[in-house]
Scaffold this active site. Structure first.
Site, mmCIF file in Angstrom:
data_model
loop_
_atom_site.group_PDB
_atom_site.id
_atom_site.type_symbol
_atom_site.label_atom_id
_atom_site.label_comp_id
_atom_site.label_asym_id
_atom_site.label_seq_id
_atom_site.Cartn_x
_atom_site.Cartn_y
_atom_site.Cartn_z
ATOM 1 N N THR A 166 13.070 -28.415 -14.817
ATOM 2 C CA THR A 166 12.170 -27.499 -15.502
ATOM 3 C C THR A 166 12.487 -26.095 -15.015
ATOM 4 O OG1 THR A 166 10.470 -29.211 -15.586
ATOM 5 C CG2 THR A 166 9.761 -26.951 -15.984
ATOM 6 N N LYS A 192 9.006 -27.754 -22.682
ATOM 7 C CA LYS A 192 8.582 -28.366 -21.421
ATOM 8 C C LYS A 192 7.578 -27.477 -20.682
ATOM 9 C CE LYS A 192 8.647 -30.682 -17.470
ATOM 10 N NZ LYS A 192 7.855 -31.904 -17.268
ATOM 11 N N LYS A 197 5.014 -22.679 -9.962
ATOM 12 C CA LYS A 197 6.293 -22.241 -10.521
ATOM 13 C C LYS A 197 6.316 -22.352 -12.041
ATOM 14 C CE LYS A 197 9.487 -25.096 -10.953
ATOM 15 N NZ LYS A 197 10.100 -25.964 -11.998
#
Length: 291
Positions: free
Chosen positions: A94, A170, A239
């Site tokens: 990711t 995503k 993140k």
């Protein structure tokens, strides 16, 4: 197929194992060699370097963040420098939209294919080959690696010929999951303070209004306050929210809840909760309610 697999964390170890189970040859590389040994005992070959993992047709990476992916892919003796022309790099990490674009350009310049294939699912889904693969890239490249997606997941969604689009999907999905976690935490704090059993409350929600895996999985974790070991660490949650906000800013799309979630994760990390499961941000709702 001859596959190099780089990154044997909570997700990668299950994915690589399922590639082996499906009959593919796997050369595994990880900074911590102990995890490589686990795969070797199942028939994998140990790669001592990133370059050694790039000797086959395909190399797949499952790494924590942009820095790790950039170092492994674009660094000296990295994937771009080592993968043969015509080879394919599948990135299941990711990562940011910006890095995905850079990787696409770098591989194209080297005569290689680049496919983005991040996944939805926690480590238990990775181990059971029940992931959902979000794939994007050139049609020919996607066709050639489709058997690998079948080995690790229950369904593959092809979203675009541009790899960065898979990363954006995503990130948007993880943003939604974070909002679900926060709203569950607030609602559970509300009813728990009134004396309602949290587990019974989650059962009501998932049996009536929200019959979906995210609510069942995270509702149970939150109700039980079961945040260790982390299936997905809070540091990674922060993140991903940051990357979603970054992509949204580039596209001029406000994400007001994203800013709230960033602050929730920062608060959890400031209080030493970085390695807890990201659903531990819900402890803040309980604290704010005086529980």
């Amino acid at each position: 197929m001859h596959i190099g697999f780089i990154g044997l964390g909570n997700m990668g170890i299950g994915m690589a194992t399922n590639l082996l189970t499906a009959g593919h040859t796997v050369a595994a590389y990880n900074r911590s060699p102990a995890k490589v040994g686990t795969l070797v005992r199942q028939g994998a070959v140990a790669a001592r370097t990133v370059a050694e993992a790039c000797r086959g047709e395909v190399v797949q990476t499952m790494l924590a963040d942009d820095d790790a992916v950039e170092q492994v892919t674009l660094g000296p003796d990295g994937i771009v420098a080592s993968l043969p022309p015509g080879g394919t790099h599948i990135s299941s990490s990711t990562i940011s939209v910006a890095l995905a674009r850079r990787l696409t350009a770098a591989h194209a310049e080297a005569g290689q294919s680049y496919v983005a294939a991040p996944v939805f699912g926690r480590p238990e889904a990775a181990a059971a080959a029940r992931l959902f693969v979000i794939a994007a890239g050139a049609p020919a490249a996607l066709d050639s690696v489709a058997p690998l997606f079948d080995a690790i997941g229950q369904r593959t969604f092809v979203v675009s010929e541009q790899p960065y689009a898979a990363n954006l999907v995503k990130l948007s999905g993880n943003f939604i999951l974070a909002t679900v976690i926060e709203s569950l935490g607030e609602a559970i704090a509300l009813v728990e303070k009134a004396g309602v059993d949290p587990l019974a409350y989650v059962d009501i929600l998932t049996s009536t209004l929200f019959n979906a895996p995210a609510y069942a999985t995270y509702g149970d974790l939150i109700a039980r306050k079961n945040f260790e070991p982390a299936g997905f660490a809070a540091t990674l949650g922060l993140k991903d929210v940051r990357l979603a906000l970054q992509a949204a800013e580039e596209l001029t799309v406000p994400l007001p809840l994203g800013s709230l979630l960033r602050d929730r994760f920062l608060t959890l990390l400031a209080n030493g909760g970085g390695q807890l499961d990201w659903s531990a941000i819900t402890t803040l709702a309980g604290r704010d309610a005086g529980l």
